[in-house]
Enzyme design. Structure first.
Site, PDB file in Angstrom:
ATOM      1  N   ASP A 192      -7.480   8.706  63.392  1.00  0.00           N
ATOM      2  CA  ASP A 192      -8.833   8.478  62.865  1.00  0.00           C
ATOM      3  C   ASP A 192      -8.971   7.012  62.482  1.00  0.00           C
ATOM      4  O   ASP A 192      -8.065   6.441  61.855  1.00  0.00           O
ATOM      5  CB  ASP A 192      -9.087   9.369  61.646  1.00  0.00           C
ATOM      6  CG  ASP A 192     -10.517   9.219  61.146  1.00  0.00           C
ATOM      7  OD1 ASP A 192     -11.404   9.883  61.717  1.00  0.00           O
ATOM      8  OD2 ASP A 192     -10.735   8.441  60.194  1.00  0.00           O
ATOM      9  N   GLU A 235     -14.945   9.279  65.647  1.00  0.00           N
ATOM     10  CA  GLU A 235     -13.947   8.207  65.631  1.00  0.00           C
ATOM     11  C   GLU A 235     -12.531   8.760  65.670  1.00  0.00           C
ATOM     12  O   GLU A 235     -11.583   8.050  65.335  1.00  0.00           O
ATOM     13  CB  GLU A 235     -14.132   7.329  64.385  1.00  0.00           C
ATOM     14  CG  GLU A 235     -13.807   7.989  63.053  1.00  0.00           C
ATOM     15  CD  GLU A 235     -14.969   8.780  62.459  1.00  0.00           C
ATOM     16  OE1 GLU A 235     -14.940   9.023  61.243  1.00  0.00           O
ATOM     17  OE2 GLU A 235     -15.911   9.137  63.211  1.00  0.00           O
TER      18      GLU A 235
END
Length: 313
Positions: A192, A235
């Site tokens: 992430d 993301e």
């Protein structure tokens, strides 16, 4: 009557001689005016024809080509037939096109013409078939390219060029089957981008897209060819590492973390620092791929809680 039945005595007639008349007379009787005659043309007439001394003519018209023999004999008033029969061979010569040699030539010509027409037809069909084959090959090639493009679009993330979630799930299922049957282990890394929402809010979504693209490039350039890097969503990125245990996967994740941290994004002359947090797990500790993904997700959030820019296994 004069006999002319010697060898070679014959009359040759041509196709244009559509009619001919034979005159005859008896020489071995006296009182010729009292005589009667019988004549016939063999291969044309089956019986005799009779006439008297006033009409000593035999006329024939439109005979078919071939060989005939004309025979005539006389009888006096005492019904005594002459012992001498007069004969002459009549040959009707066929037209040139009806002669055997010309028939053969005409037949050969017809056969040659038909063969040529059939060959030309076959050649035309053959050329057409080749054209169609080339066209089919081209259409097939175009179709294959279209299928490949559609397949690529269905398995690839449009922004980053990485594999998408659907493709990753298929490959992860295959890896699980290999592990279940043959104990071929694999590990997962869930990544992430730290504070990505802040980057979007501060610099705009364009910069956020640039960050996603650059991070994706760093990830793919620093893993093996057979490793699968996918954009899991937003993301987040998920990497499948075949044959690596959890410690080896940890080393890979830490390497990726360092590479991302070393490459800040340049925006309008300014450098925007980027970091990632990673969760790592090995499949052998879990009952399914989904359970392993849940585990790396949990470890990822543990890393976030520890201050980000870290790897948790």
């Amino acid at each position: 009557m004069r006999s002319i039945n010697q060898v070679g005595d014959r009359i040759e007639l041509y196709p244009e001689d559509i009619s001919f008349t034979l005159a005859f007379s008896a020489l071995d009787f006296i009182n010729a005016d009292t005589l009667r005659y019988a004549y016939r043309l063999s291969d044309f007439e089956s019986g005799w024809r009779y006439t008297d001394s006033k009409s000593k003519l035999a006329t024939y018209t439109n005979l078919d080509p071939g060989r005939y023999r004309f025979t005539v004999k006389a009888i006096n008033k005492e019904n005594k037939w002459s012992s001498n029969e007069a004969q002459i061979e009549i040959v009707i010569i066929p037209p040139w096109w009806d002669m055997p040699i010309w028939r053969a030539l005409i037949l050969l010509t017809i056969v040659a013409l038909i063969s040529t027409m059939l060959w030309l037809r076959f050649r035309t069909l053959q050329l057409r078939s080749q054209e169609l084959s080339v066209l089919v090959d081209k259409r097939t090639e175009d179709l294959n390219r279209a299928v490949e493009k559609l397949t690529l679009l269905s398995t690839e993330d449009a922004l980053t060029g990485l594999k998408n979630r659907r493709y990753f799930s298929q490959r992860a299922t295959e890896a699980w089957n290999q592990f279940f049957r043959y104990k071929h282990t694999f590990s997962l890394i869930l990544i992430d981008i730290d504070l990505f929402k802040t980057i979007n809010d501060t610099h705009g979504h364009g910069v956020g897209d640039t960050v996603l693209i650059d991070v994706a490039k760093i990830l793919t350039e620093n893993v093996r060819v057979n490793d699968i890097v996918a954009r899991w969503g937003g993301e987040e990125f998920l990497i499948l590492l075949p044959a690596l245990n959890v410690q080896e996967a940890y080393w890979v994740a830490d390497k990726l973390r360092k590479k991302v941290a070393e490459h800040p994004i340049k925006v309008q002359g300014k450098q925007v620092p980027v970091s990632i947090t990673c969760g790592v797990a090995e499949i052998k500790h879990y009952e399914s791929v989904e359970a392993c993904i849940q585990a790396v997700d949990k470890k990822l959030y543990e890393g976030k809680a520890l201050g980000r820019n870290t790897v948790v296994n």
